[in-house]
Design a protein around this motif. Structure first.
Motif, short mmCIF file in Angstrom:
data_model
loop_
_atom_site.label_atom_id
_atom_site.label_comp_id
_atom_site.label_asym_id
_atom_site.label_seq_id
_atom_site.Cartn_x
_atom_site.Cartn_y
_atom_site.Cartn_z
N LEU A 143 0.90 -1.46 -0.06
CA LEU A 143 0.52 -0.03 0.06
C LEU A 143 0.42 1.70 0.32
O LEU A 143 0.16 2.22 -0.90
CB LEU A 143 -1.05 0.18 1.52
N ALA A 144 1.66 1.50 1.21
CA ALA A 144 3.02 2.49 1.14
C ALA A 144 3.87 2.70 -0.36
O ALA A 144 4.23 4.30 -0.87
CB ALA A 144 4.13 2.41 2.20
N GLU A 145 3.15 1.67 -0.85
CA GLU A 145 4.72 1.56 -2.58
C GLU A 145 3.46 2.33 -3.30
O GLU A 145 4.12 3.12 -4.26
CB GLU A 145 5.00 0.61 -2.66
N ARG A 146 2.55 2.28 -3.65
CA ARG A 146 0.81 2.02 -4.41
C ARG A 146 1.05 3.51 -3.89
O ARG A 146 1.17 4.57 -5.08
CB ARG A 146 0.09 1.53 -4.83
N LEU A 147 0.58 3.87 -2.75
CA LEU A 147 0.67 5.77 -2.46
C LEU A 147 1.83 6.10 -2.57
O LEU A 147 1.26 7.30 -3.73
CB LEU A 147 0.31 5.15 -0.92
#
Length: 430
Positions: A214-218
């Motif tokens: 999630l953090a990477e996609r964000l």
């Protein structure tokens, strides 16, 4: 910088666990500029090694009438899954009294209905995220068995089952032999099982890996992260939150602020007044887990998620690992790992799935579930609080399950965004 538009465009999400990150995702999807703040890296807190189960249909609140008969054993027995360490903490005493007051059939039924509604929304929103982001994170959809070792407990479970079925869930009561047919790794333990509740549609996922994905996609979507800095206080100006002051003295400004800090939320609210803080009765329920590599042959580890209801221990298969989690300690903000609790989890794992994994070499972990007395999260604005302050906390043991549904509700509140279509039980209320 602030904007004067009545619809916030710049939002600061305090908390980088699964709830905060899911909130950031939904807000970014709605076109808002988002900053995520946390004292640790994404997924390092209570999301780090939780039970890994996505319990969309089996959401029985902890505050249930059956607690009254279990209370002496839960509080006094040495092997109890619940431990109460009394402190000179009025917040703990107030939480406990409100919890006991909620242990009524009518309250449990209403809470169950609301949780099922939110869980249905969350399943739809999480499915949409997985399709959009193309992440795996050891996701599985092999169903769940909740095991009961006494006829009395199984009878109570069937009553809860009838309630949940009336609200549209797909579940059934099954025998011990049925359990083995569903999950062959239970053959060793089946003679001790009085019955079980089978929910074929339940899922599991590695929450920490999900947080990292999630953090990477964000970040790819332009969401900013400020980590390694605790939020010390919220600055007020003109009846609104003007900024979040960090430990290093910096002040982050935004049009709106979302508190998704789990058990750290009440401390930030108390300076705003007890009337505000009292609306967020979140207290830490400390839980433990071990994560063991499955053995070479792999047959002894379950594919289906399993919950031992008597010992309140859950088992979830994550690829070539087995997550074993449970226990509940009311002990305040204590993140230490008690060796006796880890030993108890290892003993339970060897008892239920003796060939399930290399338990002696398992990774040990402890985390603090942000629990409310009702077992229902606090989502939205608070009476008497600044109008640009939003809450998304108090998910207890269902944080992973409910994260994307509560995040989507938050996005609708802040940006008036339409919900993802969900086949929610008709009897549930929002």
């Amino acid at each position: 910088m602030h904007t004067t538009d009545s619809s916030p465009r710049q939002v600061c999400v305090l908390g980088a666990g699964i709830v905060g990150l899911a909130t950031a995702w939904e807000l970014a999807q709605a076109g808002m500029q988002v900053t995520v703040v946390d004292r640790a890296a994404p997924g390092q807190g209570t999301s780090g090694a939780n039970g890994a189960q996505l319990s969309y249909a089996y959401v029985q609140p902890l505050a249930d009438p059956s607690i009254w008969l279990q209370l002496p054993h839960l509080l006094l027995a040495k092997d109890s899954p619940l431990s109460l360490r009394l402190r000179l903490d009025p917040w703990q005493w107030a939480w406990g009294l409100r919890f006991l007051a909620a242990c009524r059939a009518s309250v449990s039924a209403r809470t169950t209905a609301r949780l099922l509604q939110l869980a249905a929304e969350s399943r739809a929103a999480f499915d949409a995220f997985r399709a959009a982001a193309a992440v795996d994170c050891d996701f599985s959809a092999t169903g769940k068995l909740v095991l009961y070792t006494s006829e009395a407990a199984f009878a109570a479970a069937r009553r809860q089952l009838a309630l949940q079925q009336a609200m549209g869930t797909r579940q059934s009561a099954v025998s011990a032999s049925d359990c083995v047919a569903i999950e062959p790794a239970l053959a060793h333990y089946a003679p001790r099982v009085a019955g079980a509740i089978h929910t074929p549609g339940e899922c599991a996922v590695d929450c920490h890996a999900l947080c990292l994905a999630l953090a990477e996609r964000l970040r790819q979507r332009g969401v900013q992260f400020v980590t390694g800095q605790a939020v010390e206080r919220l600055q007020l100006r003109g009846g609104r939150i003007a900024g979040a002051q960090l430990a290093d003295g910096r002040v982050l400004q935004a049009d709106a602020f979302v508190l998704a800090l789990g058990t750290g939320t009440p401390a930030l609210l108390r300076p705003l007044g007890l009337g505000v803080a009292w609306q967020v009765p979140v207290y830490p329920l400390k839980g433990y887990s071990i994560t063991a590599a499955t053995l070479a042959q792999g047959d002894g580890a379950p594919r289906v998620s399993v919950t031992d209801a008597a010992r309140k221990v859950v088992f979830a298969r994550l690829g070539q690992r087995l997550r074993v989690a449970g226990m509940a300690e009311l002990a305040g903000e204590d993140w230490s790992i008690a060796p006796a609790r880890i030993t108890a989890l290892q003993a339970t794992a060897r008892d239920v799935f003796p060939q399930g994994g290399d338990y002696a070499q398992a990774d040990a972990w402890a985390g603090l579930r942000p629990a409310t007395p009702l077992g229902e999260p606090v989502i939205g604005r608070l009476s008497g609080a600044p109008g640009n302050l939003y809450l998304n906390t108090g998910h207890g043991a269902l944080g992973l399950t409910l994260a994307f549904g509560s995040a989507q509700r938050m996005a609708r509140l802040i940006g008036q965004r339409r919900p993802t279509s969900a086949a929610a039980p008709a009897a549930c209320s929002a």
